[in-house]
Design a protein around this motif. Sequence first.
Motif, short mmCIF file in Angstrom:
data_model
loop_
_atom_site.label_atom_id
_atom_site.label_comp_id
_atom_site.label_asym_id
_atom_site.label_seq_id
_atom_site.Cartn_x
_atom_site.Cartn_y
_atom_site.Cartn_z
N LYS A 83 0.85 -1.17 0.00
CA LYS A 83 0.00 0.00 0.00
C LYS A 83 0.90 1.23 0.00
N TYR A 84 0.62 2.14 -0.94
CA TYR A 84 1.39 3.37 -1.05
C TYR A 84 0.43 4.55 -0.92
N LYS A 85 0.73 5.46 -0.02
CA LYS A 85 -0.12 6.63 0.16
C LYS A 85 0.12 7.66 -0.94
N ASN A 86 1.33 7.73 -1.45
CA ASN A 86 1.66 8.70 -2.49
C ASN A 86 1.03 8.25 -3.81
N LYS A 87 0.11 9.05 -4.33
CA LYS A 87 -0.62 8.67 -5.55
C LYS A 87 0.29 8.56 -6.76
N MET A 88 1.31 9.38 -6.85
CA MET A 88 2.23 9.32 -7.99
C MET A 88 3.03 8.00 -7.96
N ARG B 48 2.09 5.22 -6.50
CA ARG B 48 1.12 4.17 -6.79
C ARG B 48 0.87 4.07 -8.29
N LEU B 49 0.69 5.20 -8.97
CA LEU B 49 0.45 5.21 -10.40
C LEU B 49 1.64 4.62 -11.16
N MET B 50 2.85 5.05 -10.79
CA MET B 50 4.05 4.54 -11.46
C MET B 50 4.18 3.03 -11.28
N LEU B 51 3.94 2.55 -10.08
CA LEU B 51 4.04 1.11 -9.82
C LEU B 51 2.96 0.34 -10.57
N ASN B 52 1.75 0.86 -10.58
CA ASN B 52 0.67 0.18 -11.30
C ASN B 52 0.96 0.11 -12.79
N LEU B 53 1.52 1.18 -13.35
CA LEU B 53 1.86 1.15 -14.78
C LEU B 53 2.94 0.13 -15.07
N SER B 54 3.91 0.01 -14.18
CA SER B 54 4.97 -0.97 -14.41
C SER B 54 4.46 -2.39 -14.20
#
Length: 132
Positions: free
Chosen positions: A108-113, A115-121
Motif C-alpha cells: 500500500k502506497y499513500k503517495n498517488k504518484m 502508486r500510479l508509477m508502480l501500477n503502470l509498471s
Amino acid sequence: LTDDILTRLDKVLSANHQRKILVAMDSNGKILSGIYLCWDSGTAYLLGLGMKKETEQTNSVKQLIWESIKTASEHVDVFDFEGSMIPGVERLYRSFGGQRTPYYEIKKYKNKMVRLMLNLSLIHISEPTRPY
C-alpha cells in the motif's frame, strides 16, 4: 537481515535443537560449501546456502542438499527450499523434486504518484509469459 538478528536467531534455534549447519570439505579440510538448515514443528527450511566460486563444478552443494533433506526427514515431513529467482538455483532445487510455489505480496502506497508509477509498471510485468 543484520548480523545481530542472525546471531539471535541462531542462538534460539541452537538452544531448541532446531538447526543444523552442514559443511562439505575437501581432502585437506578446506570448506567448499555450507548449508544452514532449521525446522519447526512441521517444516524444515534451507535458510542459507553458500559455496566458493571455484567449487561450482563439484557436487558438494548437491551432496549437502541431499544430506540436509535426510537430516530434515528425521524431524519433519516437509522440506522448504525457500526458493530462488536465480535460474540455476531454481533448476537445482527442482532436480530434488521441489515444486514451484508462488508467493504474493500486497503493498500500500499513500503517495498517488508512486502508486500510479508502480501500477503502470505492473501492467507490463503481469502479462502472461511462456513457460520455460
